[in-house]
Design a protein around this motif. Structure first.
Motif, PDB file in Angstrom:
ATOM      1  N   LEU A 161       0.822  -1.211   0.000  1.00 30.54           N
ATOM      2  CA  LEU A 161       0.000   0.000   0.000  1.00 30.54           C
ATOM      3  C   LEU A 161       0.855   1.260   0.000  1.00 30.54           C
ATOM      4  N   ARG A 162       1.986   1.192   0.674  1.00 28.43           N
ATOM      5  CA  ARG A 162       2.846   2.372   0.784  1.00 28.43           C
ATOM      6  C   ARG A 162       3.708   2.565  -0.448  1.00 28.43           C
ATOM      7  N   TYR A 163       3.753   1.522  -1.324  1.00 24.40           N
ATOM      8  CA  TYR A 163       4.659   1.566  -2.468  1.00 24.40           C
ATOM      9  C   TYR A 163       4.332   2.753  -3.369  1.00 24.40           C
TER      10      TYR A 163
ATOM     11  N   THR B 239       8.026   0.096  16.382  1.00 27.04           N
ATOM     12  CA  THR B 239       9.282   0.785  16.125  1.00 27.04           C
ATOM     13  C   THR B 239       9.711   0.497  14.692  1.00 27.04           C
ATOM     14  N   TYR B 240       9.920   1.555  13.907  1.00 28.92           N
ATOM     15  CA  TYR B 240      10.430   1.383  12.548  1.00 28.92           C
ATOM     16  C   TYR B 240      11.925   1.546  12.588  1.00 28.92           C
ATOM     17  N   GLU B 241      12.600   0.727  11.827  1.00 30.23           N
ATOM     18  CA  GLU B 241      14.044   0.910  11.711  1.00 30.23           C
ATOM     19  C   GLU B 241      14.343   1.430  10.321  1.00 30.23           C
ATOM     20  N   VAL B 242      14.821   2.672  10.304  1.00 27.36           N
ATOM     21  CA  VAL B 242      15.187   3.262   9.022  1.00 27.36           C
ATOM     22  C   VAL B 242      16.699   3.376   9.009  1.00 27.36           C
ATOM     23  N   GLY B 243      17.336   2.428   8.374  1.00 31.11           N
ATOM     24  CA  GLY B 243      18.795   2.387   8.414  1.00 31.11           C
ATOM     25  C   GLY B 243      19.253   2.167   9.846  1.00 31.11           C
TER      26      GLY B 243
ATOM     27  N   LYS C 108      16.206   4.405  14.785  1.00 33.40           N
ATOM     28  CA  LYS C 108      14.960   3.776  15.188  1.00 33.40           C
ATOM     29  C   LYS C 108      13.903   4.851  15.365  1.00 33.40           C
ATOM     30  N   VAL C 109      12.762   4.661  14.687  1.00 36.36           N
ATOM     31  CA  VAL C 109      11.665   5.610  14.833  1.00 36.36           C
ATOM     32  C   VAL C 109      10.602   4.951  15.710  1.00 36.36           C
ATOM     33  N   HIS C 110      10.342   5.597  16.865  1.00 40.18           N
ATOM     34  CA  HIS C 110       9.350   5.029  17.775  1.00 40.18           C
ATOM     35  C   HIS C 110       8.000   5.628  17.452  1.00 40.18           C
ATOM     36  N   ALA C 111       7.208   4.922  16.609  1.00 41.77           N
ATOM     37  CA  ALA C 111       5.913   5.443  16.183  1.00 41.77           C
ATOM     38  C   ALA C 111       4.879   5.267  17.290  1.00 41.77           C
ATOM     39  N   LEU C 112       4.902   4.133  17.953  1.00 44.80           N
ATOM     40  CA  LEU C 112       4.015   3.890  19.105  1.00 44.80           C
ATOM     41  C   LEU C 112       4.894   3.454  20.272  1.00 44.80           C
TER      42      LEU C 112
ATOM     43  N   GLY D 246      -4.392  14.371  17.346  1.00 43.79           N
ATOM     44  CA  GLY D 246      -2.996  14.529  17.714  1.00 43.79           C
ATOM     45  C   GLY D 246      -2.224  15.112  16.555  1.00 43.79           C
ATOM     46  N   PRO D 247      -1.082  15.673  16.838  1.00 42.53           N
ATOM     47  CA  PRO D 247      -0.302  16.300  15.779  1.00 42.53           C
ATOM     48  C   PRO D 247       0.223  15.270  14.781  1.00 42.53           C
ATOM     49  N   SER D 248       0.600  15.780  13.634  1.00 41.27           N
ATOM     50  CA  SER D 248       1.149  14.919  12.598  1.00 41.27           C
ATOM     51  C   SER D 248       2.395  14.208  13.133  1.00 41.27           C
ATOM     52  N   GLY D 249       2.479  12.915  12.855  1.00 36.36           N
ATOM     53  CA  GLY D 249       3.641  12.145  13.299  1.00 36.36           C
ATOM     54  C   GLY D 249       3.485  11.563  14.685  1.00 36.36           C
ATOM     55  N   SER D 250       2.297  11.719  15.297  1.00 40.94           N
ATOM     56  CA  SER D 250       2.121  11.222  16.659  1.00 40.94           C
ATOM     57  C   SER D 250       1.770   9.726  16.692  1.00 40.94           C
ATOM     58  N   GLY D 251       1.624   9.102  15.524  1.00 41.02           N
ATOM     59  CA  GLY D 251       1.431   7.642  15.505  1.00 41.02           C
ATOM     60  C   GLY D 251       0.007   7.196  15.236  1.00 41.02           C
ATOM     61  N   LYS D 252      -0.883   8.120  14.861  1.00 38.97           N
ATOM     62  CA  LYS D 252      -2.291   7.765  14.661  1.00 38.97           C
ATOM     63  C   LYS D 252      -2.466   6.755  13.517  1.00 38.97           C
ATOM     64  N   SER D 253      -1.848   7.055  12.382  1.00 33.39           N
ATOM     65  CA  SER D 253      -2.006   6.146  11.238  1.00 33.39           C
ATOM     66  C   SER D 253      -1.388   4.783  11.531  1.00 33.39           C
ATOM     67  N   THR D 254      -0.248   4.812  12.204  1.00 35.27           N
ATOM     68  CA  THR D 254       0.403   3.550  12.551  1.00 35.27           C
ATOM     69  C   THR D 254      -0.542   2.683  13.379  1.00 35.27           C
ATOM     70  N   LEU D 255      -1.187   3.286  14.365  1.00 32.58           N
ATOM     71  CA  LEU D 255      -2.136   2.548  15.201  1.00 32.58           C
ATOM     72  C   LEU D 255      -3.293   2.019  14.348  1.00 32.58           C
TER      73      LEU D 255
HETATM   74  N1  LIG Z   1       6.906   2.883   7.129  1.00 26.89           N
HETATM   75  C1  LIG Z   1       7.523   3.720   7.969  1.00 26.89           C
HETATM   76  N2  LIG Z   1       8.860   3.664   8.087  1.00 26.89           N
HETATM   77  C2  LIG Z   1       9.495   4.469   8.943  1.00 26.89           C
HETATM   78  N3  LIG Z   1       8.896   5.366   9.699  1.00 26.89           N
HETATM   79  C3  LIG Z   1       7.548   5.470   9.625  1.00 26.89           C
HETATM   80  C4  LIG Z   1       6.798   4.652   8.759  1.00 26.89           C
HETATM   81  N4  LIG Z   1       5.483   4.971   8.893  1.00 26.89           N
HETATM   82  C5  LIG Z   1       5.425   5.954   9.813  1.00 26.89           C
HETATM   83  N5  LIG Z   1       6.662   6.245  10.267  1.00 26.89           N
HETATM   84  C6  LIG Z   1       7.005   7.227  11.296  1.00 26.89           C
HETATM   85  O1  LIG Z   1       6.258   6.914  12.456  1.00 26.89           O
HETATM   86  C7  LIG Z   1       5.779   8.077  13.030  1.00 26.89           C
HETATM   87  C8  LIG Z   1       4.274   8.044  13.138  1.00 26.89           C
HETATM   88  O2  LIG Z   1       3.715   8.154  11.851  1.00 26.89           O
HETATM   89  P1  LIG Z   1       2.156   8.104  11.561  1.00 26.89           P
HETATM   90  O3  LIG Z   1       1.575   6.967  12.295  1.00 26.89           O
HETATM   91  O4  LIG Z   1       1.940   8.150  10.107  1.00 26.89           O
HETATM   92  O5  LIG Z   1       1.678   9.464  12.202  1.00 26.89           O
HETATM   93  P2  LIG Z   1       0.335  10.265  12.013  1.00 26.89           P
HETATM   94  O6  LIG Z   1      -0.603   9.445  11.226  1.00 26.89           O
HETATM   95  O7  LIG Z   1      -0.150  10.519  13.392  1.00 26.89           O
HETATM   96  O8  LIG Z   1       0.710  11.525  11.308  1.00 26.89           O
HETATM   97  C9  LIG Z   1       6.286   9.257  12.200  1.00 26.89           C
HETATM   98  O9  LIG Z   1       7.451   9.770  12.785  1.00 26.89           O
HETATM   99  C10 LIG Z   1       6.592   8.616  10.886  1.00 26.89           C
HETATM  100  O10 LIG Z   1       7.649   9.287  10.264  1.00 26.89           O
END
Ligand SMILES: Nc1ncnc2c1ncn2[C@@H]1O[C@H](COP(=O)(O)OP(=O)(O)O)[C@@H](O)[C@H]1O
Ligand SMILES: [Mg+2]
Lengths: 406, 246
Positions: free
Chosen positions: A403-405, B12-16, B19-23, B40-49
């Motif tokens: 989906l993210r692609y 936790t996403y690992e980008v290289g 570590k990005v702690h989304a939740l 919540g503000p952008s980047g707070s983890g809503k979409s991830t959840l």
């Molecule tokens: N696939 C991913 N890989 C790495 N980091 C991600 C990925 N998806 C989201 N993130 C990071 O996780 C955090 C939360 O993102 P997200 O859940 O999209 O926030 P929101 O929807 O609240 O704006 C952000 O810092 C975002 O950059």
């Protein structure tokens, strides 16, 4: 998802990219049509040769001097001087179901009539010859047993020879011609028999008693071949076997000695002639078959591109409930549809090309049904084999990653 | 029993090397029939959840029970089935199939449902769903022939088609003008109140959140606040008093 829906979705996806689909199919089309055309041409040629040879009579058995099947030196027909008139008598006496039999002595010779002059094949035979070959007489008659016994200098002309010496539609019986500078009386002309296989004009022959040819023209005792007809077609192979036995006794061959003669039925001759052609046809079809593999790789390539391009689509489908299997099937069906459609068009095209060959070069073609079935099966298999890996790749995608692609 | 129950969810996403702690440990329960807004503000983890709740993604650790079932124990195929039957997902970017009509897009989930319907029945249901979001006249348009609000509604219709018990909507009003936003919120409120469907909606606009019965606020991957709405807005009443667009 139902197979019908899967197919419909696959067709829609292919229709969206018509140009690409067509180009991908091209590989299959070329491969399949080449196979069909070549097999058609090969089979047609084979059938024609077989028909021509069998037209000579399926109950014919020919015995030639020399052994053509044993390895080592292969002499030309009748090269070995081993057959005699005694062999003919022995076969006549001892082999059951022999209807007609004649020895054969052949040579080439110059024939002169007035100021006309023609080089032809001179064939010495016995009186049974026209009966064996079911060859009608046009003018006069064939020579008699008496002519044979007395080695009379009489000749029966083939149609071509007669026309070359006396012109068409002329009855030359009673005329005197010179064969190798000896006078022969023309007593008959054969009806037309036409071309034998491989462009050999059977009417370009002069017939004379074999005794005459032996004594007056060649000065020797041997004969080159014996031709006989079995009482019926079914008895042919028994007759041919019995002839071998009699001939071995006749030539005093010990157990283990190779035959010094070759017995062949018309069937055998047809087989020998067509076997070489068969090998050639298979070889060409095989080469054409390789292009099917190339076509398959083309399909795989395009399917891989397609999977990458449609990663988001795959992600969306998975996100709303498509299982891995649904996705795999969708891409597999696309590959199979391309290959089958390509195969189908290829088959039609192959038939078309074979038909053109028949129409414009009068080359007989015959596409066997199993070749069509095989081409179709091969197409389907190509689609499945080369579509499998891309389809698996699509099915293994993680929904969220897909989906993210971008 | 809660429809959704998550405990100590960490992603936790690992980008290289980074570590990005989304939740960073989310614990939350949502009951049948609730209308929850996650802000919540952008980047707070809503979409991830949301992706984890929608069975599209797996948490790094923590537990998720959907209707009492431990989602971690479900196979790929079972997850696909849950997404198909139980959850209606409205994505932030719509995620419609391009070059495919609105009707076909809406129908899509039905194609992947175990018990398959006849074509005519599928069309009928897709048309009903489109009608419910007020888009019957656009059934045969492709997404690129529709406005953002219309695409959003197609996405909602698609989420409704299989009669889910849970709707997850990620910023459904993000790209919409204020009137269309109210219309879309009206659709969700009706689904919630008339059909008892549980709704979880993400928004970063506070006024939109007030259409919900409960607001959960996120910050830096954690829940900061979780309150009931005292003065709930009603979209239908507001629409009635709005001037119609000429
Ligand atoms: N696939 C991913 N890989 C790495 N980091 C991600 C990925 N998806 C989201 N993130 C990071 O996780 C955090 C939360 O993102 P997200 O859940 O999209 O926030 P929101 O929807 O609240 O704006 C952000 O810092 C975002 O950059
Ligand atoms: Mg987001």
């Amino acid at each position: 998802m139902s197979p019908v829906m899967t197919t419909r979705i696959a067709l829609k996806a292919l229709a969206r990219n018509k140009m690409r689909t067509a180009l991908t199919m091209l590989g299959m089309i070329i491969g399949v049509s080449a196979v069909i055309t070549l097999v058609g041409l090969g089979n047609g040629a084979q059938a024609r040769i077989e028909a021509q040879i069998k037209a000579g009579g399926t109950n014919l058995v020919t015995i030639n001097a020399g052994n053509f099947t044993a390895g080592g030196v292969r002499g030309g027909s009748g090269a070995a001087a081993t057959l005699t008139i005694d062999d003919v008598e022995a076969i006549r006496k001892e082999v059951p179901n022999v209807q007609y039999i004649t020895p054969g002595v052949n040579m080439r010779g110059q024939v002169i009539a007035g100021n006309q002059n023609w080089s032809t094949r001179v064939q010495g035979t016995d009186v049974d010859f026209p009966l064996i070959r079911e060859w009608p007489i046009r003018y006069g008659s064939f020579f008699s047993t008496q002519d044979v016994n007395s080695a009379a200098k009489v000749a029966v002309l083939g149609k071509t020879v007669s026309e070359q010496l006396f012109g068409p539609e002329v009855d030359p019986t009673g005329q005197v011609i010179r064969v190798r500078n000896q006078p022969f009386k023309v007593i008959g002309v054969m009806g037309s028999k036409g071309q034998a296989g491989m462009g050999d004009d059977q009417d370009d022959t002069l017939f004379a008693p074999y005794t005459t040819v032996q004594k007056k023209l060649m000065g020797q005792q041997y004969i080159q071949s014996i031709t006989l007809s079995a009482a019926n077609a079914d008895a042919t192979s028994d007759v041919s076997n019995a002839v071998s036995v009699v001939m071995r006794t006749q030539h005093k061959l010990a157990n283990g000695d190779p035959d010094d003669f070759t017995v062949r039925t018309q069937e055998d001759i047809a087989e020998i002639r067509t076997a070489a052609l068969d090998t050639m046809t298979n070889l060409l079809a095989g080469i054409a078959g390789v292009s099917l593999i190339v076509g398959g790789i083309g399909i795989m390539n395009i399917m891989l591109v397609s999977v990458t391009e449609r990663t988001r689509e795959i992600g969306i489908r998975m996100a709303i409930g498509a299982k891995g299997w649904d996705v795999q099937l969708q891409f597999l069906v696309e590959a199979v549809v391309i290959s089958l459609l390509g195969g189908g068009i290829g088959i039609a095209l192959g038939f078309g090309m074979a038909d053109l060959a028949t129409r414009f070069w009068e080359f007989p073609t015959q596409v066997p049904p199993n070749a069509v079935a095989m081409a179709f099966g091969f197409s389907a298999a190509t689609g499945i084999i080369f579509g499998f890996y891309p389809a698996r790749k699509a099915a293994a995608l993680d929904p969220i990653v897909a989906l993210r692609y971008e | 029993m809660s429809v959704i129950s998550v405990r100590d969810l960490i992603k936790t996403y690992e980008v290289g090397e980074v570590k990005v702690h989304a939740l960073r440990g989310v614990t939350l329960s949502i009951e049948q029939g609730e209308f929850v807004a996650a802000t919540g503000p952008s980047g707070s983890g809503k979409s991830t959840l949301m992706h984890i709740l929608g069975c599209l993604d797996h948490p790094t650790s923590g537990q998720y029970f959907l209707d009492g079932r431990d989602v971690a124990r479900l196979s790929r195929n079972e997850l696909a089935e849950v997404r198909n039957r139980k959850i209606g997902f409205v994505f932030q970017g719509f995620n419609l199939l391009s070059r495919t009509s609105a009707l076909d897009n809406v129908e899509l989930p039905l194609l992947y449902t175990e018990k398959s319907l006849k074509t005519a029945e599928r069309h009928k249901r897709a048309m009903e769903a489109l009608k419910a979001v007020g888009l019957s006249e656009r059934a045969h348009h492709h997404p690129n022939q529709l406005s953002g609000g219309q695409q959003q509604r197609v996405a909602i219709a698609r989420a409704l088609i299989n009669q889910p018990s849970l709707i997850l909507a990620d910023e459904p009003t993000g790209n919409l003008d204020s009137r269309t936003s109210v219309e879309v919120m009206g659709i969700f409120q009706r689904l919630n109140m008339e059909h008892g469907i549980t709704v979880l909606l993400i928004t970063h606009e506070h006024d939109i959140a007030e259409y919900a019965t409960r607001i959960v606020s996120f910050k830096d991957g954690r829940i900061r606040d979780d309150v009931q709405v005292t003065n709930r807005r009603d979209a239908d009443t507001e629409l009635a008093s709005m001037p119609a667009i000429a």
